[in-house]
Design a protein around this motif. Structure first.
Motif, short mmCIF file in Angstrom:
data_model
loop_
_atom_site.label_atom_id
_atom_site.label_comp_id
_atom_site.label_asym_id
_atom_site.label_seq_id
_atom_site.Cartn_x
_atom_site.Cartn_y
_atom_site.Cartn_z
N ILE A 5 41.07 27.75 33.27
CA ILE A 5 42.18 28.33 34.13
C ILE A 5 42.17 27.70 35.51
N SER A 6 41.08 27.01 35.91
CA SER A 6 40.85 26.21 37.28
C SER A 6 41.91 25.09 37.09
N LYS A 7 41.52 24.38 35.95
CA LYS A 7 42.12 23.05 35.81
C LYS A 7 43.63 23.29 35.13
N LYS A 8 44.05 24.23 34.74
CA LYS A 8 45.48 24.56 34.21
C LYS A 8 46.28 24.88 35.59
N SER A 9 45.63 25.75 36.54
CA SER A 9 45.98 26.23 37.66
C SER A 9 46.44 24.96 38.62
N LYS A 10 45.64 24.00 38.73
CA LYS A 10 45.82 22.70 39.41
C LYS A 10 46.93 21.97 38.84
N ILE A 11 46.93 21.86 37.59
CA ILE A 11 48.18 21.00 36.91
C ILE A 11 49.38 21.83 37.04
N LYS A 12 49.27 23.07 36.88
CA LYS A 12 50.47 23.85 37.29
C LYS A 12 50.90 24.11 38.84
N LYS A 13 50.09 23.44 39.68
CA LYS A 13 50.36 23.68 41.27
C LYS A 13 50.18 25.12 41.47
N ILE A 14 49.32 25.95 40.98
CA ILE A 14 48.99 27.26 41.24
C ILE A 14 47.56 27.30 42.09
N ASP A 15 47.57 27.72 43.28
CA ASP A 15 46.39 28.10 43.94
C ASP A 15 45.08 28.57 43.03
N PRO A 16 44.14 27.68 42.60
CA PRO A 16 43.25 28.14 41.71
C PRO A 16 42.38 29.53 42.34
N ILE A 50 43.61 32.10 43.70
CA ILE A 50 44.31 33.11 43.08
C ILE A 50 44.18 33.42 41.57
N THR A 51 44.25 32.49 40.82
CA THR A 51 43.90 32.49 39.40
C THR A 51 42.85 32.82 39.17
N ASN A 52 41.72 32.31 39.75
CA ASN A 52 40.17 32.66 39.54
C ASN A 52 39.91 33.97 39.82
N LYS A 53 40.25 34.76 40.87
CA LYS A 53 40.33 36.03 41.24
C LYS A 53 40.92 37.09 40.18
N ILE A 54 42.08 36.77 39.93
CA ILE A 54 42.93 37.50 38.68
C ILE A 54 42.19 37.43 37.52
N TRP A 55 41.60 36.32 37.12
CA TRP A 55 40.78 36.17 35.81
C TRP A 55 39.39 36.74 35.90
N ILE A 56 38.65 36.76 36.80
CA ILE A 56 37.54 37.56 36.96
C ILE A 56 37.89 38.95 36.76
N SER A 57 38.78 39.32 37.80
CA SER A 57 39.23 40.77 37.63
C SER A 57 39.54 41.39 36.36
N MET A 58 40.22 40.39 35.52
CA MET A 58 40.84 40.82 34.35
C MET A 58 39.64 40.95 33.25
N ILE A 59 38.99 39.90 33.34
CA ILE A 59 37.81 39.76 32.52
C ILE A 59 36.70 41.10 32.74
N LYS A 60 36.36 41.07 33.92
CA LYS A 60 35.67 42.38 34.20
C LYS A 60 36.26 43.73 33.53
N ALA A 61 37.59 43.86 33.89
CA ALA A 61 38.30 44.93 33.33
C ALA A 61 38.06 45.19 31.97
N PHE A 62 38.31 44.16 31.11
CA PHE A 62 38.40 44.00 29.56
C PHE A 62 36.79 44.18 29.25
N ILE A 63 35.97 43.72 29.80
CA ILE A 63 34.65 44.05 29.47
C ILE A 63 34.20 45.46 29.66
N ASP A 64 34.65 46.24 30.55
CA ASP A 64 34.66 47.56 30.92
C ASP A 64 35.31 48.17 29.64
N TYR A 65 36.39 47.90 29.50
CA TYR A 65 37.15 48.51 28.26
C TYR A 65 36.48 48.43 27.09
#
Length: 86
Positions: free
Chosen positions: A50-61, A63-78
């Motif tokens: 996600i970090s690599k793809k974010s940099k390629i797509k010119k997205i602040d990594p 932001i995406t890191n925080k989103i993915w960590i949150s999403m991963i935690k939420a799905f683990i809880d699920y």
């Protein structure tokens, strides 16, 4: 006008989350033990990608890191909440 665009985008994100949840349900059905829910190696790979793809797509990594960590935690809880229901 911009807020309407954001609302529309949020609705699209909800549709994507629903699709992701259905895929997680399939993965969950294939897990035999609760200990199989958290795969730290896979999580690390996902976050690096996600970090690599974010940099390629010119997205602040950050932001995406925080989103993915949150999403991963939420799905683990699920998965933990739904493990015995399968």
């Amino acid at each position: 006008k911009v807020r309407k665009k954001l609302d529309k985008l949020d609705n699209s994100l909800l549709d994507i989350i629903k699709k992701r949840t259905k895929l997680v349900d399939i993965v969950l059905k294939n897990k035999k033990f609760k200990k199989d829910i958290v795969d730290k190696k896979r999580i690390s790979i996902i976050l690096k990608n996600i970090s690599k793809k974010s940099k390629i797509k010119k997205i602040d990594p950050k932001i995406t890191n925080k989103i993915w960590i949150s999403m991963i935690k939420a799905f683990i809880d699920y998965e933990f909440r739904n493990f015995n229901k399968k």
